[in-house]
Design an enzyme around this catalytic site. Structure first.
Site, PDB file in Angstrom:
ATOM      1  N   GLY A  37     -12.750   7.942  60.003  1.00  0.00           N
ATOM      2  CA  GLY A  37     -13.421   6.642  60.035  1.00  0.00           C
ATOM      3  C   GLY A  37     -14.640   6.596  59.143  1.00  0.00           C
ATOM      4  N   GLY A  77     -15.475  17.979  68.758  1.00  0.00           N
ATOM      5  CA  GLY A  77     -14.988  18.357  67.437  1.00  0.00           C
ATOM      6  C   GLY A  77     -13.717  17.626  67.013  1.00  0.00           C
ATOM      7  CB  ALA A 115     -14.518   9.990  68.829  1.00  0.00           C
ATOM      8  CE1 TYR A 140     -29.784 -31.730  57.197  1.00  0.00           C
ATOM      9  CE2 TYR A 140     -30.218 -33.681  58.520  1.00  0.00           C
ATOM     10  CZ  TYR A 140     -29.535 -32.489  58.321  1.00  0.00           C
ATOM     11  OH  TYR A 140     -28.617 -32.071  59.234  1.00  0.00           O
ATOM     12  NE  ARG A 164     -41.449 -51.819  50.823  1.00  0.00           N
ATOM     13  CZ  ARG A 164     -40.872 -51.592  49.656  1.00  0.00           C
ATOM     14  NH1 ARG A 164     -40.173 -50.485  49.467  1.00  0.00           N
ATOM     15  NH2 ARG A 164     -40.978 -52.453  48.673  1.00  0.00           N
ATOM     16  CD  GLN A 221     -13.351  13.636  70.651  1.00  0.00           C
ATOM     17  OE1 GLN A 221     -13.771  12.834  69.800  1.00  0.00           O
ATOM     18  NE2 GLN A 221     -13.308  14.931  70.436  1.00  0.00           N
ATOM     19  NE  ARG A 273     -24.019  15.105  59.998  1.00  0.00           N
ATOM     20  CZ  ARG A 273     -22.906  15.585  59.436  1.00  0.00           C
ATOM     21  NH1 ARG A 273     -22.974  16.232  58.289  1.00  0.00           N
ATOM     22  NH2 ARG A 273     -21.728  15.412  60.003  1.00  0.00           N
TER      23      ARG A 273
HETATM   24  C1  UD1 Z   1     -15.525  16.975  58.362  1.00  0.00           C
HETATM   25  C2  UD1 Z   1     -14.670  18.236  58.131  1.00  0.00           C
HETATM   26  C3  UD1 Z   1     -15.075  18.849  56.791  1.00  0.00           C
HETATM   27  C4  UD1 Z   1     -14.866  17.841  55.681  1.00  0.00           C
HETATM   28  C5  UD1 Z   1     -15.601  16.536  55.992  1.00  0.00           C
HETATM   29  C6  UD1 Z   1     -15.163  15.467  55.000  1.00  0.00           C
HETATM   30  C7  UD1 Z   1     -14.112  19.285  60.270  1.00  0.00           C
HETATM   31  C8  UD1 Z   1     -14.470  20.340  61.234  1.00  0.00           C
HETATM   32  N1  UD1 Z   1     -14.903  19.182  59.180  1.00  0.00           N
HETATM   33  O1  UD1 Z   1     -16.883  17.376  58.434  1.00  0.00           O
HETATM   34  O2  UD1 Z   1     -14.301  20.025  56.527  1.00  0.00           O
HETATM   35  O3  UD1 Z   1     -15.339  18.399  54.457  1.00  0.00           O
HETATM   36  O4  UD1 Z   1     -15.289  16.051  57.301  1.00  0.00           O
HETATM   37  O5  UD1 Z   1     -15.847  14.260  55.171  1.00  0.00           O
HETATM   38  O6  UD1 Z   1     -13.137  18.590  60.467  1.00  0.00           O
HETATM   39  N2  UD1 Z   1     -14.995  12.981  65.030  1.00  0.00           N
HETATM   40  C9  UD1 Z   1     -14.364  12.674  66.228  1.00  0.00           C
HETATM   41  N3  UD1 Z   1     -14.626  13.456  67.301  1.00  0.00           N
HETATM   42  C10 UD1 Z   1     -15.431  14.546  67.260  1.00  0.00           C
HETATM   43  C11 UD1 Z   1     -16.058  14.838  66.032  1.00  0.00           C
HETATM   44  C12 UD1 Z   1     -15.822  14.050  64.936  1.00  0.00           C
HETATM   45  O7  UD1 Z   1     -13.629  11.703  66.324  1.00  0.00           O
HETATM   46  O8  UD1 Z   1     -15.598  15.208  68.294  1.00  0.00           O
HETATM   47  C13 UD1 Z   1     -14.744  12.103  63.870  1.00  0.00           C
HETATM   48  C14 UD1 Z   1     -16.005  11.451  63.329  1.00  0.00           C
HETATM   49  O9  UD1 Z   1     -16.209  10.179  63.910  1.00  0.00           O
HETATM   50  C15 UD1 Z   1     -15.716  11.330  61.831  1.00  0.00           C
HETATM   51  C16 UD1 Z   1     -14.747  12.490  61.562  1.00  0.00           C
HETATM   52  O10 UD1 Z   1     -14.231  12.872  62.821  1.00  0.00           O
HETATM   53  O11 UD1 Z   1     -15.087  10.112  61.514  1.00  0.00           O
HETATM   54  C17 UD1 Z   1     -15.453  13.659  60.900  1.00  0.00           C
HETATM   55  O12 UD1 Z   1     -16.532  14.105  61.724  1.00  0.00           O
HETATM   56  P1  UD1 Z   1     -17.909  14.534  61.119  1.00  0.00           P
HETATM   57  O13 UD1 Z   1     -18.779  14.994  62.198  1.00  0.00           O
HETATM   58  O14 UD1 Z   1     -18.426  13.505  60.186  1.00  0.00           O
HETATM   59  O15 UD1 Z   1     -17.456  15.829  60.286  1.00  0.00           O
HETATM   60  P2  UD1 Z   1     -18.060  16.364  58.922  1.00  0.00           P
HETATM   61  O16 UD1 Z   1     -19.236  17.215  59.228  1.00  0.00           O
HETATM   62  O17 UD1 Z   1     -18.239  15.264  57.961  1.00  0.00           O
HETATM   63 MG    MG Z   2     -18.260  13.179  58.106  1.00  0.00          MG
END
Ligand code: UD1
Ligand code: MG
Length: 458
Positions: free
Chosen positions: A105, A79, A8, A368, A442, A74, A13
């Site tokens: 994902g 988070g 979600a 063709y 022709r 969500q 980034r």
């Molecule tokens: C996360 C982990 C980190 C780990 C890393 C590995 C947490 C807090 N951190 O950080 O410890 O080293 O992955 O790749 O878990 N997502 C949601 N809803 C939200 C936020 C995120 O579904 O509100 C999903 C994102 O789509 C993604 C995954 O959760 O698929 C991870 O989120 P992301 O923001 O990429 O976390 P990282 O900073 O990579």
């Molecule tokens: Mg990530």
């Protein structure tokens, strides 16, 4: 076991207008890779949490056979812990021995075998974490261990102090959580951190405090747990994915002139001693027989190519079947519905579409051939054009066996050329040519004596 895939996040980034998990690896959305891996573990249900761009994600997967998938929304991305909280009401297996496997994902390359190892490494009520020691731990949460080397918490890079950032054991994000504890732990999450988010990783400290056994399995193949958070990582994961596929091809007996210059965006089956030159892209479902040769710079999508056939450089093939010992290219274009028989030859700048071409027939230059059925051992001369389109409808051209169509002829469909017909060069054919006949269509040549060339004005 039930599986939760978190997908979600905003993916800020990535600097993209598309949801992060729809960006592709090997031509397939990242999320599709994760869903396929989840399926391979035969869970009772797969919950996919979507939010940012959720409609687009569901639309993308609407054709996929997803009967096990429960989409959870969500609405606000607060988070990874908050995302898990949204799944709670949907969890069916509340019995004690059950566990929830959490996948991300944006971590698309993890293998079934690794996950099996993780979920069997410890049984509920223990908590299982997949950790890694990558050469560059940038961006990952760090695993904090006590003096007895037991895991006590996970700290995100943004919240870590300089000393903690030196730790090179990281959280891959993948964990198996016992259902008995999950509900309680998720309720207790707080967002007292740099991002003001509810971190799923905070349950680790809770488990440690409660003396719940934590089993950290450290994976040595860090490629499997690479996360995609920006376009650098997307490119890097793509390269690793390609190398992984290329290794499988090499093991099956294919010769690759440069494994770094072959891209596979789909599924490829390949026979022995088939040679693939540089800068080739294979898409969709491609099947290459034994001793096939694919020249440099070819793009081949959804095609079957028989034993001993050659595809010469710069050729584009899509939705086509090619028999044995055929030769296509250089610079030919086979469009969908092309079926080439054995020992056919399709040369440079020849375009085919919806074309069935019999054994031994040749179209060597600049033609063709659309909506045609051509028999065996015909010769289609240079510059032959089939007019299959009248501006409103498409029509068919049928050519028998052993027919010769002279250069620069135009065949106006619907039209038929019977066996052994011979069309004189430069003819425009719009009615049937009977078997064994010569068709000349022709204007007659006139030679005018004493003709003076125009003189350039001063
Ligand atoms: C996360 C982990 C980190 C780990 C890393 C590995 C947490 C807090 N951190 O950080 O410890 O080293 O992955 O790749 O878990 N997502 C949601 N809803 C939200 C936020 C995120 O579904 O509100 C999903 C994102 O789509 C993604 C995954 O959760 O698929 C991870 O989120 P992301 O923001 O990429 O976390 P990282 O900073 O990579
Ligand atoms: Mg990530």
């Amino acid at each position: 076991m039930e599986i939760v895939i978190l997908a979600a996040g905003k993916g800020t980034r990535m600097r993209s207008d598309y949801p992060k998990v729809l960006h592709t690896i090997g031509g397939k959305p990242m999320l599709e890779h994760v869903i396929a891996t989840a399926y391979s573990l035969t869970p009772t249900q797969i919950h996919v949490v979507v939010g940012h761009g959720g409609d687009k994600i569901r639309e993308t997967f609407s054709d996929l056979d997803c009967e096990k998938i429960n989409w959870v929304v969500q609405h606000e991305q607060l988070g990874t812990g908050h995302a898990m909280q949204q799944v709670l009401p949907h969890i069916n297996s509340t019995s004690e021995g059950n566990q929830i496997l959490v996948l991300f994902g944006d971590v698309p390359l993890v293998r079934t075998q690794t996950l099996l190892q993780l979920v069997t490494s410890c049984k509920p009520p223990s908590l299982a974490l997949l950790t890694a020691r990558p050469a560059n731990p940038r961006g990952f949460g760090r695993i904090i261990r006590n003096k007895a080397d037991k895991v006590v918490s996970i700290i995100e890079e943004r919240d870590a102090n300089a000393e903690q950032r030196q730790i090179n054991e990281v959280n891959t994000g993948i964990m198996a959580i016992p259902v008995v504890h999950l509900i309680r732990w998720l309720k207790a999450l707080k967002n007292y951190n740099n991002q003001r988010e509810f971190y799923l990783t905070d349950i680790v400290a809770m488990a440690a405090t409660e003396q719940c056994p934590i089993n950290a399995l450290t994976i040595t193949d860090e490629i499997q747990v690479m996360g995609v958070n920006d376009k650098h990582q997307l490119a890097s994961v793509e390269r690793h994915f390609q190398l992984r596929q290329v290794e499988t091809l090499l093991e099956s007996g294919v010769i690759l002139r440069d494994p770094a210059r072959l891209d596979i965006r789909g599924e490829v089956i390949c026979g022995k001693d088939t040679v693939i030159d540089c800068n080739v892209v294979l898409e969709g479902k491609v099947s290459l027989g034994n001793t096939v040769e694919i020249g440099a710079n070819c793009i081949i999508k959804d095609a079957v190519i028989g034993d001993g056939s050659k595809v010469l450089p710069g050729t584009h093939i899509e939705g086509s079947t090619i028999g044995n010992k055929a030769s296509v290219g250089p610079m030919a274009r086979l469009r969908p519905g092309t079926k080439l028989g054995d020992e056919t030859k399709i040369g440079n700048f020849v375009e085919t579409k919806n074309a069935e071409i019999g054994k031994g027939t040749k179209a060597n230059h600049l033609a063709y051939l659309g909506d045609v059925k051509i028999g065996e051992n015909c010769n289609i001369g240079a510059g032959v054009i089939v007019c299959n389109y009248d501006g409103a409808n498409k029509h068919k051209t049928i050519i028998g066996n052993n027919v010769f169509v002279g250069s620069n002829s135009v065949l106006v469909a619907p039209v038929e050329l019977k066996d052994n017909a011979f069309v004189a060069a430069g003819s425009t054919i719009n009615t049937q040519v009977p078997a064994d006949h010569l068709a000349v269509a022709r204007s007659k040549q006139r030679n005018i004596a004493g003709w003076k060339r125009p003189i350039k004005k001063q």
